[in-house]
Design a protein around this motif. Structure first.
Motif, mmCIF file in Angstrom:
data_model
loop_
_atom_site.group_PDB
_atom_site.id
_atom_site.type_symbol
_atom_site.label_atom_id
_atom_site.label_comp_id
_atom_site.label_asym_id
_atom_site.label_seq_id
_atom_site.Cartn_x
_atom_site.Cartn_y
_atom_site.Cartn_z
ATOM 1 N N LEU A 76 -40.336 -10.405 12.772
ATOM 2 C CA LEU A 76 -39.083 -10.977 13.276
ATOM 3 C C LEU A 76 -39.208 -11.360 14.743
ATOM 4 C CD1 LEU A 76 -36.556 -8.523 11.582
ATOM 5 C CD2 LEU A 76 -37.202 -10.816 10.836
ATOM 6 N N LEU A 77 -40.003 -10.606 15.482
ATOM 7 C CA LEU A 77 -40.244 -10.931 16.888
ATOM 8 C C LEU A 77 -40.938 -12.285 17.010
ATOM 9 C CD1 LEU A 77 -40.339 -10.140 19.916
ATOM 10 C CD2 LEU A 77 -42.527 -9.031 19.443
ATOM 11 N N VAL A 78 -41.955 -12.503 16.192
ATOM 12 C CA VAL A 78 -42.663 -13.790 16.201
ATOM 13 C C VAL A 78 -41.743 -14.893 15.683
ATOM 14 C CG1 VAL A 78 -44.624 -15.073 15.285
ATOM 15 C CG2 VAL A 78 -44.901 -12.671 15.915
ATOM 16 N N LEU A 79 -40.949 -14.575 14.670
ATOM 17 C CA LEU A 79 -40.059 -15.569 14.063
ATOM 18 C C LEU A 79 -39.087 -16.146 15.086
ATOM 19 C CD1 LEU A 79 -39.172 -16.966 11.433
ATOM 20 C CD2 LEU A 79 -37.599 -15.049 11.047
ATOM 21 N N LYS A 80 -38.740 -15.353 16.093
ATOM 22 C CA LYS A 80 -37.821 -15.818 17.130
ATOM 23 C C LYS A 80 -38.351 -17.073 17.816
ATOM 24 C CE LYS A 80 -37.661 -13.665 21.119
ATOM 25 N NZ LYS A 80 -37.434 -12.670 22.190
ATOM 26 N N TYR A 81 -39.658 -17.221 17.872
ATOM 27 C CA TYR A 81 -40.273 -18.352 18.576
ATOM 28 C C TYR A 81 -40.582 -19.530 17.650
ATOM 29 C CZ TYR A 81 -40.843 -14.831 22.194
ATOM 30 O OH TYR A 81 -40.599 -13.858 23.129
ATOM 31 N N VAL A 82 -40.360 -19.365 16.365
ATOM 32 C CA VAL A 82 -40.663 -20.423 15.399
ATOM 33 C C VAL A 82 -39.554 -21.465 15.415
ATOM 34 C CG1 VAL A 82 -40.929 -20.933 12.941
ATOM 35 C CG2 VAL A 82 -42.041 -18.929 13.937
ATOM 36 N N GLN A 83 -39.936 -22.723 15.475
ATOM 37 C CA GLN A 83 -38.924 -23.786 15.482
ATOM 38 C C GLN A 83 -38.434 -24.107 14.076
ATOM 39 O OE1 GLN A 83 -40.653 -27.100 17.600
ATOM 40 N NE2 GLN A 83 -40.137 -26.251 19.606
ATOM 41 N N ASN A 84 -39.343 -24.235 13.135
ATOM 42 C CA ASN A 84 -38.952 -24.593 11.771
ATOM 43 C C ASN A 84 -38.713 -23.336 10.935
ATOM 44 O OD1 ASN A 84 -41.710 -24.223 12.205
ATOM 45 N ND2 ASN A 84 -42.296 -25.430 10.412
ATOM 46 N N LYS A 85 -37.652 -22.634 11.256
ATOM 47 C CA LYS A 85 -37.344 -21.382 10.555
ATOM 48 C C LYS A 85 -36.961 -21.632 9.102
ATOM 49 C CE LYS A 85 -35.778 -18.855 14.691
ATOM 50 N NZ LYS A 85 -35.949 -19.911 15.686
ATOM 51 N N ASP A 86 -36.495 -22.843 8.812
ATOM 52 C CA ASP A 86 -36.124 -23.123 7.422
ATOM 53 C C ASP A 86 -37.327 -23.046 6.489
ATOM 54 O OD1 ASP A 86 -37.174 -25.361 8.738
ATOM 55 O OD2 ASP A 86 -36.113 -26.773 7.431
ATOM 56 N N VAL A 87 -38.526 -23.341 7.014
ATOM 57 C CA VAL A 87 -39.735 -23.213 6.200
ATOM 58 C C VAL A 87 -39.986 -21.742 5.873
ATOM 59 C CG1 VAL A 87 -42.226 -23.608 6.110
ATOM 60 C CG2 VAL A 87 -40.724 -25.305 7.181
ATOM 61 N N PHE A 88 -39.829 -20.878 6.879
ATOM 62 C CA PHE A 88 -39.959 -19.437 6.620
ATOM 63 C C PHE A 88 -38.948 -18.990 5.576
ATOM 64 C CE2 PHE A 88 -38.247 -15.203 7.363
ATOM 65 C CZ PHE A 88 -39.386 -14.426 7.251
ATOM 66 N N MET A 89 -37.721 -19.443 5.705
ATOM 67 C CA MET A 89 -36.680 -19.037 4.762
ATOM 68 C C MET A 89 -37.046 -19.428 3.329
ATOM 69 S SD MET A 89 -33.375 -20.319 6.912
ATOM 70 C CE MET A 89 -33.259 -20.026 8.676
ATOM 71 N N ARG A 90 -37.556 -20.637 3.194
ATOM 72 C CA ARG A 90 -37.891 -21.143 1.863
ATOM 73 C C ARG A 90 -38.992 -20.291 1.225
ATOM 74 N NH1 ARG A 90 -36.842 -26.050 -0.497
ATOM 75 N NH2 ARG A 90 -38.251 -26.776 -2.127
ATOM 76 N N TYR A 91 -40.055 -20.023 1.990
ATOM 77 C CA TYR A 91 -41.173 -19.251 1.431
ATOM 78 C C TYR A 91 -40.796 -17.782 1.258
ATOM 79 C CZ TYR A 91 -44.413 -23.152 1.796
ATOM 80 O OH TYR A 91 -45.048 -24.353 1.616
#
Length: 784
Positions: free
Chosen positions: A442-457
């Motif tokens: 979640l710490l790394v996820l904070k810096y991800v721009q395309n979070k929707d890709v993470f959500m999908r996978y």
């Protein structure tokens, strides 16, 4: 009549003679006070009474007293002046002056007290608080000291004080009270009611600053040339700390006085600002070599200059973090591209390393934390190492191709799956360790721009875990959903994940009720072998497409019973059977032994083709007719049974052999491998359970590109939805404001590119959701 006239004349003369009569008694007491000699109680009280009599009975008495005091003060101060100026040595002169001034200033409080009646009489009305405190006599004493002695001696006082300070800066010791005494005389002499520090600021403070600047101007350059810039930084830091401590001793520090800050600004400009370029030039090598003490020193120096001084250092830090981070990632590229665990661990190692540097060297300054975050965001979203190509053929409502994006969110989701699924990794970790690693994600996820890709996978992996019941810890699964909510993931996404867990719990109750109803009706045939999962389409489905397949009779017979059972309890709802999400266990027997095979519904349909003819060979075309599977699905399913990567002996054999699913021909022949068995440590097992499902296929999408089109399609819809929401609320808005608000709304899912925003605005205008203003094309109006 003559008698009366004589009486009046006698009273008038008495009034006029009050001062002449009383002053001879008053004068000795005044002189004693000035000289700090003992004054008896009677003398002190008589002085009060005499002043009262003079001011009460003599109209000009107050003025006469004031003039008499001026004469005595002048005489006294002249004597003091001669005494002080008789000393040639600066140090002796300072001591003599401070001694006399200290005594005199003390009397500036006591001596005016008996003359309050004079103050009142001269004020002509009820006295104010200042007048009651003897302000007139006090002012007279101070102003006469100022004009009689201070004005003529102040330059020598300041010069002598600055010489002492010069000696102290060179390391010599002296009596600090001498400088303090000089300062106090400058501070206390002012009679300006608006600015009590006027004399001090215009004289002592200015000379003090000038002497400090002059000293360090001559010292700094020589020290730098002799010792180098890194040693100079230490020297400058020490001198600034010394000068600040010195200023707190010798300069005025009362509330509202800016003497110390003003001095430190001058010293910082002299010791640091003029050498900023050379100091900052050392930053790259110090950062690269992780020389924390020197960086901490550099930070302290540049921080004294404010944002202007720190800006070059911030840029060097950001540049270093970005470049070194990318270099580390590229050095391990072959490992981290294929191993999500290694990738995340490398990212976390880099983040920890940079965070420690910011904490130890830059005191966790928010500006340096921001630079760390900006650099780390670029590392996480970098596409030169590996990238996710997102393309779409949606048409007008969406771009045909967008810029490549980082594959980081996909790898993050894979890493979460490794932690939450029953894997060797999750088994060797304690629940506390799993929780820590998930929070690292979640710490790394904070810096991800395309979070929707993470959500999908992430949702895809969660769907597999729930359907296949492979979660290592159900409580941890639900905790993860709440953590996603806490870090700002969109509410609708998190709510769908929560609904998935609710559906699983409802399905458990539904199964129990179904089996009990079968038992109560007397039909217990295979009821315990069926596990029904009723899933809400809105929360689970990625596609409404249903894949036709011929189910084994044992399963087909249950479908009407299940539908009838569900209709009786939930009217108005309709069941859609998604066989692509189903799986089961079949008993398999051959010449070697008996095995339980965990298979998908499609694999089950294929294997049941041999149920009545286990030794025969069946062609690809006959299997297609028997299972009614579409050709791509049949090819994929047969490949999973003939070339399952984890099996040394496959369930099915193909003639002729194929190297890929595309090699299967209509006349390719398949048969049961009678030598199929589990092989562990080189030994053939005659019993066991075999998982042939692998990663459960959840959709019929044929290619990765088609899967990514779904991401772009959803982004297009989200962008349109957000634009309409903004327009409905604002009614009228400029293009720049619209884009700013749009990014703010969507940033927790993805950052919409400008091209996408422009295309969606044009699409919404074309479809009458909004229009351009007639007078300004950069302003939009909402169409209800």
């Amino acid at each position: 009549m003559p008698k009366s006239s004589g009486l009046l004349k006698s009273q008038s003369d008495n009034k006029q003679s009050q001062f002449q009569e009383k002053w001879p008694n008053m004068k000795p007491v005044v002189l004693k006070l000035l000289r700090q000699q003992h004054v008896s109680r009677d003398e002190w009280q008589d002085l009060f009474w005499d002043v009262h009599l003079v001011t009460s009975w003599d109209d000009k008495g107050p003025m006469k007293i004031q003039k008499a005091l001026e004469i005595e003060f002048d005489t006294f101060i002249s004597g003091v002046k001669d005494e002080v100026l008789s000393h040639e040595d600066d140090s002796v002169l300072l001591k003599a002056y401070i001694k006399e001034w200290t005594k005199y200033f003390a009397q500036c409080y006591y001596l005016p007290l008996p003359f309050q009646a004079m103050e009142t009489a001269m004020a002509g009305s009820k006295p104010t608080k200042k007048q009651a405190d003897g302000n007139r006599v006090n002012t007279l004493m101070l102003s006469m000291w100022n004009t009689s002695i201070f004005t003529s001696i102040k330059d020598r006082l300041q010069t002598a004080a600055m010489k002492l300070l010069h000696s102290e800066r060179q390391g010599d010791a002296f009596d600090s009270q001498l400088v303090v005494g000089v300062r106090e005389s400058f501070v206390n002499l002012s009679t300006d009611t608006v600015n009590k520090l006027k004399i001090y600021q215009e004289n002592f403070e200015q000379v003090y600053k000038h002497s400090a600047v002059e000293f360090y101007t001559s010292q700094a350059s020589a020290y730098l040339n002799d010792n180098g810039i890194q040693n100079y930084m230490k020297y400058a830091d020490e001198k600034l700390q010394e000068e600040e401590a010195r200023a707190m001793r010798y300069l005025e520090t009362r509330k509202g006085c800016t003497s110390v800050p003003n001095l430190m600004k001058e010293c910082v400009d002299t010791l640091v600002k003029g050498y900023t370029t050379r100091i900052v030039a050392e930053a790259p090598s110090l950062i690269q070599n992780n020389e924390v003490p020197k960086l901490r020193l550099m930070y302290r120096l540049l921080n004294r200059l404010g944002q202007e001084g720190l800006e070059p250092l911030l840029q060097h830090l950001e540049s270093f973090i970005k470049q070194s981070g990318l270099d580390d990632m590229k050095a391990c590229v072959e490992i981290i591209v294929t191993d999500s665990e290694k990738y995340i661990e490398e990212l976390l190692k880099l983040f920890t390393q940079y965070s420690k540097l910011v904490e130890e060297a830059f005191e966790n300054d928010s500006r340096f934390l921001t630079s760390r975050d900006k650099a780390f965001r670029e590392i996480v979203n970098e596409t030169s190492i590996f990238k996710l190509e997102l393309s779409s053929s949606i048409g007008k409502a969406g771009p045909s191709r967008v810029n490549p994006e980082s594959k980081c969110p996909e790898l993050l989701a894979n890493y979460c799956d490794l932690l939450l699924r029953k894997t060797p990794m999750s088994r060797r970790l304690t629940s506390e360790e799993v929780e820590k690693k998930l929070k690292d994600v979640l710490l790394v996820l904070k810096y991800v721009q395309n979070k929707d890709v993470f959500m999908r996978y992430h949702k895809t992996h969660l769907t597999r875990r729930l359907i296949l019941e492979t979660s290592a810890d159900s409580e941890m699964e639900e905790n993860m959903v709440e953590w996603l909510r806490e870090v700002g993931m969109p509410a609708d996404y998190v709510n769908k994940l929560s609904r998935m867990f609710q559906d699983m719990k409802v399905s458990e109750d539904l199964n129990s009720t179904f089996k009990e109803s079968r038992k109560s009706s007397g039909d217990t045939t295979n009821a315990d072998l069926v596990n029904i999962k009723v899933l809400n389409a809105g929360a689970w489905s990625r596609s409404s497409e249903r894949v036709p397949v011929t189910l084994p009779r044992e399963l087909e017979d249950f479908i009407p019973d299940v539908e009838q059972f569900y209709r009786e309890r939930h009217q108005g709802r309709k069941l859609h059977w998604h066989h692509i999400l189903s799986n089961g266990v079949v008993a398999f027997q051959n010449q070697v032994g008996k095995f339980d095979l965990e298979v998908t519904t499609f694999q089950m349909a294929v294997l049941f083709a041999w149920n009545q003819r286990p030794l025969e060979k069946i062609s690809f075309e006959d299997l297609r007719l028997a299972t009614e599977l579409m050709e791509p699905e049949l090819r994929r399913t047969l490949w999973s049974l003939t070339a399952f990567a984890k099996m040394k002996r496959q369930v099915l054999l193909c003639e002729p052999p194929a190297s890929s699913p595309r090699d299967f021909k209509p006349d390719s022949m398949f048969h049961i491998n009678q030598e199929f068995a589990l092989v562990k440590a080189g030994k053939v097992q005659k019993r066991g359970k075999v998982n042939l499902i692998g990663r459960l296929q959840l959709t019929t999408e044929k290619t990765k590109e088609e899967d990514n089109e779904g991401i772009i399609a959803l982004r297009v819809l989200r962008t349109q939805e957000a634009i309409v929401k903004i327009m409905k609320m604002r009614k009228r808005i400029t293009n720049a404001a619209l884009q700013t608000e749009l990014v703010e709304i969507l940033k927790n899912m993805f950052i919409p590119p400008k091209k996408m925003i422009k295309e969606q605005i044009e699409w919404l205008i074309e479809n009458k959701y909004m229009k351009r203003d007639d007078k300004n094309i950069n302003t939009f109006t909402y169409l209800a």
